[in-house]
Scaffold this active site. Sequence first.
Site, PDB file in Angstrom:
ATOM      1  N   GLY A  11       0.831  -1.211   0.000  1.00 18.56           N
ATOM      2  CA  GLY A  11       0.000   0.000   0.000  1.00 18.56           C
ATOM      3  C   GLY A  11       0.858   1.251   0.000  1.00 18.56           C
ATOM      4  N   TYR A 152     -13.603  -2.802  10.195  1.00 22.65           N
ATOM      5  CA  TYR A 152     -12.231  -2.280  10.311  1.00 22.65           C
ATOM      6  C   TYR A 152     -11.685  -2.498  11.725  1.00 22.65           C
ATOM      7  CZ  TYR A 152      -8.555   1.364   9.727  1.00 22.65           C
ATOM      8  OH  TYR A 152      -7.377   2.070   9.647  1.00 22.65           O
ATOM      9  N   ALA A 155     -10.787  -6.092  12.141  1.00 24.85           N
ATOM     10  CA  ALA A 155      -9.571  -6.429  11.389  1.00 24.85           C
ATOM     11  C   ALA A 155      -8.332  -5.883  12.100  1.00 24.85           C
ATOM     12  CB  ALA A 155      -9.653  -5.867   9.967  1.00 24.85           C
ATOM     13  N   LYS A 156      -8.430  -4.643  12.593  1.00 25.70           N
ATOM     14  CA  LYS A 156      -7.256  -4.021  13.219  1.00 25.70           C
ATOM     15  C   LYS A 156      -6.952  -4.657  14.584  1.00 25.70           C
ATOM     16  CE  LYS A 156      -5.951  -1.038  10.098  1.00 25.70           C
ATOM     17  NZ  LYS A 156      -4.820  -1.437   9.218  1.00 25.70           N
TER      18      LYS A 156
HETATM   19  P1  NAD Z   1      -4.549   5.268   2.039  1.00 18.99           P
HETATM   20  O1  NAD Z   1      -5.930   4.921   1.624  1.00 18.99           O
HETATM   21  O2  NAD Z   1      -4.067   6.671   1.796  1.00 18.99           O
HETATM   22  O3  NAD Z   1      -3.494   4.269   1.377  1.00 18.99           O
HETATM   23  C1  NAD Z   1      -3.708   2.878   1.404  1.00 18.99           C
HETATM   24  C2  NAD Z   1      -3.000   2.257   0.209  1.00 18.99           C
HETATM   25  O4  NAD Z   1      -3.245   0.847   0.245  1.00 18.99           O
HETATM   26  C3  NAD Z   1      -3.533   2.779  -1.141  1.00 18.99           C
HETATM   27  O5  NAD Z   1      -2.461   3.188  -1.960  1.00 18.99           O
HETATM   28  C4  NAD Z   1      -4.259   1.576  -1.716  1.00 18.99           C
HETATM   29  O6  NAD Z   1      -4.243   1.502  -3.130  1.00 18.99           O
HETATM   30  C5  NAD Z   1      -3.494   0.414  -1.080  1.00 18.99           C
HETATM   31  N1  NAD Z   1      -4.288  -0.816  -1.093  1.00 18.99           N
HETATM   32  C6  NAD Z   1      -5.588  -0.968  -0.764  1.00 18.99           C
HETATM   33  N2  NAD Z   1      -5.974  -2.233  -0.963  1.00 18.99           N
HETATM   34  C7  NAD Z   1      -4.887  -2.910  -1.418  1.00 18.99           C
HETATM   35  C8  NAD Z   1      -4.668  -4.255  -1.814  1.00 18.99           C
HETATM   36  N3  NAD Z   1      -5.654  -5.174  -1.787  1.00 18.99           N
HETATM   37  N4  NAD Z   1      -3.433  -4.603  -2.247  1.00 18.99           N
HETATM   38  C9  NAD Z   1      -2.435  -3.680  -2.306  1.00 18.99           C
HETATM   39  N5  NAD Z   1      -2.588  -2.390  -1.943  1.00 18.99           N
HETATM   40  C10 NAD Z   1      -3.807  -2.015  -1.509  1.00 18.99           C
HETATM   41  O7  NAD Z   1      -4.456   4.898   3.584  1.00 18.99           O
HETATM   42  P2  NAD Z   1      -3.459   5.422   4.749  1.00 18.99           P
HETATM   43  O8  NAD Z   1      -4.196   6.430   5.549  1.00 18.99           O
HETATM   44  O9  NAD Z   1      -2.133   5.751   4.184  1.00 18.99           O
HETATM   45  O10 NAD Z   1      -3.397   4.103   5.643  1.00 18.99           O
HETATM   46  C11 NAD Z   1      -2.325   3.169   5.583  1.00 18.99           C
HETATM   47  C12 NAD Z   1      -2.534   2.117   6.671  1.00 18.99           C
HETATM   48  O11 NAD Z   1      -2.602   2.757   7.944  1.00 18.99           O
HETATM   49  C13 NAD Z   1      -3.840   1.329   6.530  1.00 18.99           C
HETATM   50  O12 NAD Z   1      -3.638   0.002   6.930  1.00 18.99           O
HETATM   51  C14 NAD Z   1      -4.755   2.036   7.486  1.00 18.99           C
HETATM   52  O13 NAD Z   1      -5.802   1.204   7.896  1.00 18.99           O
HETATM   53  C15 NAD Z   1      -3.805   2.398   8.595  1.00 18.99           C
HETATM   54  N6  NAD Z   1      -4.234   3.510   9.448  1.00 18.99           N
HETATM   55  C16 NAD Z   1      -4.465   4.751   8.930  1.00 18.99           C
HETATM   56  C17 NAD Z   1      -4.887   5.779   9.788  1.00 18.99           C
HETATM   57  C18 NAD Z   1      -5.178   7.172   9.298  1.00 18.99           C
HETATM   58  O14 NAD Z   1      -5.627   8.002  10.097  1.00 18.99           O
HETATM   59  N7  NAD Z   1      -4.906   7.520   8.030  1.00 18.99           N
HETATM   60  C19 NAD Z   1      -5.059   5.518  11.148  1.00 18.99           C
HETATM   61  C20 NAD Z   1      -4.806   4.239  11.624  1.00 18.99           C
HETATM   62  C21 NAD Z   1      -4.386   3.243  10.769  1.00 18.99           C
END
Ligand code: NAD
Length: 251
Positions: A11, A152, A155-156
């Site tokens: 990702g 979510y 999963a987390k």
């Molecule tokens: P984002 O949506 O900006 O980026 C996620 C990336 O994952 C995207 O580029 C997407 O194309 C890729 N992706 C999705 N499904 C995929 C798959 N099946 N195979 C390969 N790539 C895939 O999200 P983010 O905010 O950068 O989040 C990154 C991680 O951090 C995630 O796991 C999210 O749950 C976690 N997270 C984010 C936050 C937040 O506040 N942004 C908070 C807690 C946890």
Amino acid sequence: MTITRTAVVTGAARGIGAVVARRLADDGFPVAVLDLDEGVCKPVVDQIEAAGGRALAVGVDVADEEAVAAAVERVAAELGEPTVLVNNAGIIRDNLLFKMTVADWDAVMNVHLRGSFLMSRAVQGYMTKAGFGRIVNLSSTSALGNRGQVNYAAAKAGLQGFTKTLALELGKFGVTANAIAPGFIESEMTAATAERMGIPFEDFKAGAAQQIPVARTGTPADVAHAVSFFVSEGAGFVSGQVLYVAGGPKA
Ligand code: NAD
């Protein structure tokens, strides 16, 4: 002698993953930039190369068993055998329980849990062979419960149990596994949530910051800094932990 460790970040085309990939490249790792489409990984690879690092763009759906196996083999052949893995790919499909579809439940489980499982299983052989490995899984403060995120949150929270079990099974091979549970991080994911709620992103961030002890929202760099620590050589005695990167002690 300095050993070159190859890192894989899923990702990594945007958001937290892109910043983690660039940070690990700055730390000296060749970095495989994995995301759904190889083309969208290219700008991150170009940025890493422009800064003097090595990187490889690989298109893969982390929930697809065969695609994951092929992607990891390609990384090993073209960049180096991977001994650092950051399971960062993620999606949200928020809804209240009574409105949540099975498709949205399954989609979230597949990317976060099945994806992290498949990626970890695919790289662990290289790690155990090297007698060194670092796995970092992206959990979330939502693991503690978050209205509208039953899929979510499950999963987390599941990723935390997954992490602790990896730590137990792989420790004797020099492999650590840890989880990072971010709070509100500024990214396309949180921007999309604000848009869905009809709130300008700046207002959404300001509202969130009021609830956060350090009085600001987080950035992808805040998460990347924690990843950098967990994957470092010196962090070999830290395993099975969940680090909340949330600007305070509570979600
Ligand atoms: P984002 O949506 O900006 O980026 C996620 C990336 O994952 C995207 O580029 C997407 O194309 C890729 N992706 C999705 N499904 C995929 C798959 N099946 N195979 C390969 N790539 C895939 O999200 P983010 O905010 O950068 O989040 C990154 C991680 O951090 C995630 O796991 C999210 O749950 C976690 N997270 C984010 C936050 C937040 O506040 N942004 C908070 C807690 C946890």
